[in-house]
Design an enzyme around this catalytic site. Structure first.
Site, PDB file in Angstrom:
ATOM      1  N   LEU A  41       0.840  -1.187   0.000  1.00  0.00           N
ATOM      2  CA  LEU A  41       0.000   0.000   0.000  1.00  0.00           C
ATOM      3  C   LEU A  41       0.879   1.241   0.000  1.00  0.00           C
ATOM      4  O   LEU A  41       1.797   1.360   0.816  1.00  0.00           O
ATOM      5  CB  LEU A  41      -0.911  -0.015   1.236  1.00  0.00           C
ATOM      6  CG  LEU A  41      -2.102   0.932   1.211  1.00  0.00           C
ATOM      7  CD1 LEU A  41      -3.061   0.582   0.070  1.00  0.00           C
ATOM      8  CD2 LEU A  41      -2.846   0.887   2.537  1.00  0.00           C
ATOM      9  N   GLU A  59     -12.977   6.081  -9.189  1.00  0.00           N
ATOM     10  CA  GLU A  59     -11.588   5.657  -9.375  1.00  0.00           C
ATOM     11  C   GLU A  59     -11.034   6.061 -10.744  1.00  0.00           C
ATOM     12  O   GLU A  59      -9.899   5.725 -11.075  1.00  0.00           O
ATOM     13  CB  GLU A  59     -11.463   4.141  -9.175  1.00  0.00           C
ATOM     14  CG  GLU A  59     -12.023   3.631  -7.866  1.00  0.00           C
ATOM     15  CD  GLU A  59     -11.312   4.140  -6.623  1.00  0.00           C
ATOM     16  OE1 GLU A  59     -10.377   4.946  -6.725  1.00  0.00           O
ATOM     17  OE2 GLU A  59     -11.696   3.718  -5.518  1.00  0.00           O
TER      18      GLU A  59
END
Length: 143
Positions: A43, A84
């Site tokens: 991440l 997104e």
């Protein structure tokens, strides 16, 4: 082009409970939201939102497995693709929507889900000079 399968979504950033986009996009549109994790990904911090970067043999990204209400699914899929900024086969994508196995935290069950991961060009840039979120959990990031 065949329609996308109706998979649950794995969310790991601003769509998680308590984060800014959860209520705007998911409130009253889901049947279940449960803690889960994506193994084989790291991440990275982005400008106000994170990116999961697939890294075979890499770390774990923590998030939530979200099951949409059937009647909400088409609209929710379109809304999340829009959020997104994902369009199929668009080289300008920041994220790609991919089907991956995620693991439920409660029992370790593997579930196939949609995951928005960093597009290849974004992933390459993050691997070179991105800000890694240690532990893979956006909800407990520092700073």
């Amino acid at each position: 082009m065949s329609p996308s399968p109706r998979l649950p979504f794995f969310v790991y950033g601003t769509l998680r409970p308590g984060e800014p986009n959860h209520d705007a996009f998911l409130r009253d549109r889901t049947l279940a939201e449960e803690p889960a994790r994506l193994v084989g990904a790291l991440l990275y911090d982005g400008p106000g939102y994170p990116y999961a970067v697939e890294e075979p043999g890499g770390g774990t990204v923590h998030g939530d497995l979200v099951t949409a209400r059937p009647e909400e699914y088409p609209a929710l899929l379109a809304a999340l693709d829009h959020l997104e900024e994902y369009a199929p086969d668009d080289p300008r994508n920041l994220y790609e929507r991919v089907a991956r196995e995620v693991l439920r935290d409660t029992d370790g069950t593997a579930v196939r889900a949609w995951v928005y991961v960093a597009a290849p060009s974004v992933a390459a840039r993050l691997r070179r000079r991105g800000n890694l979120i240690e532990g893979g959990d956006w909800a407990v990031r520092s700073g």
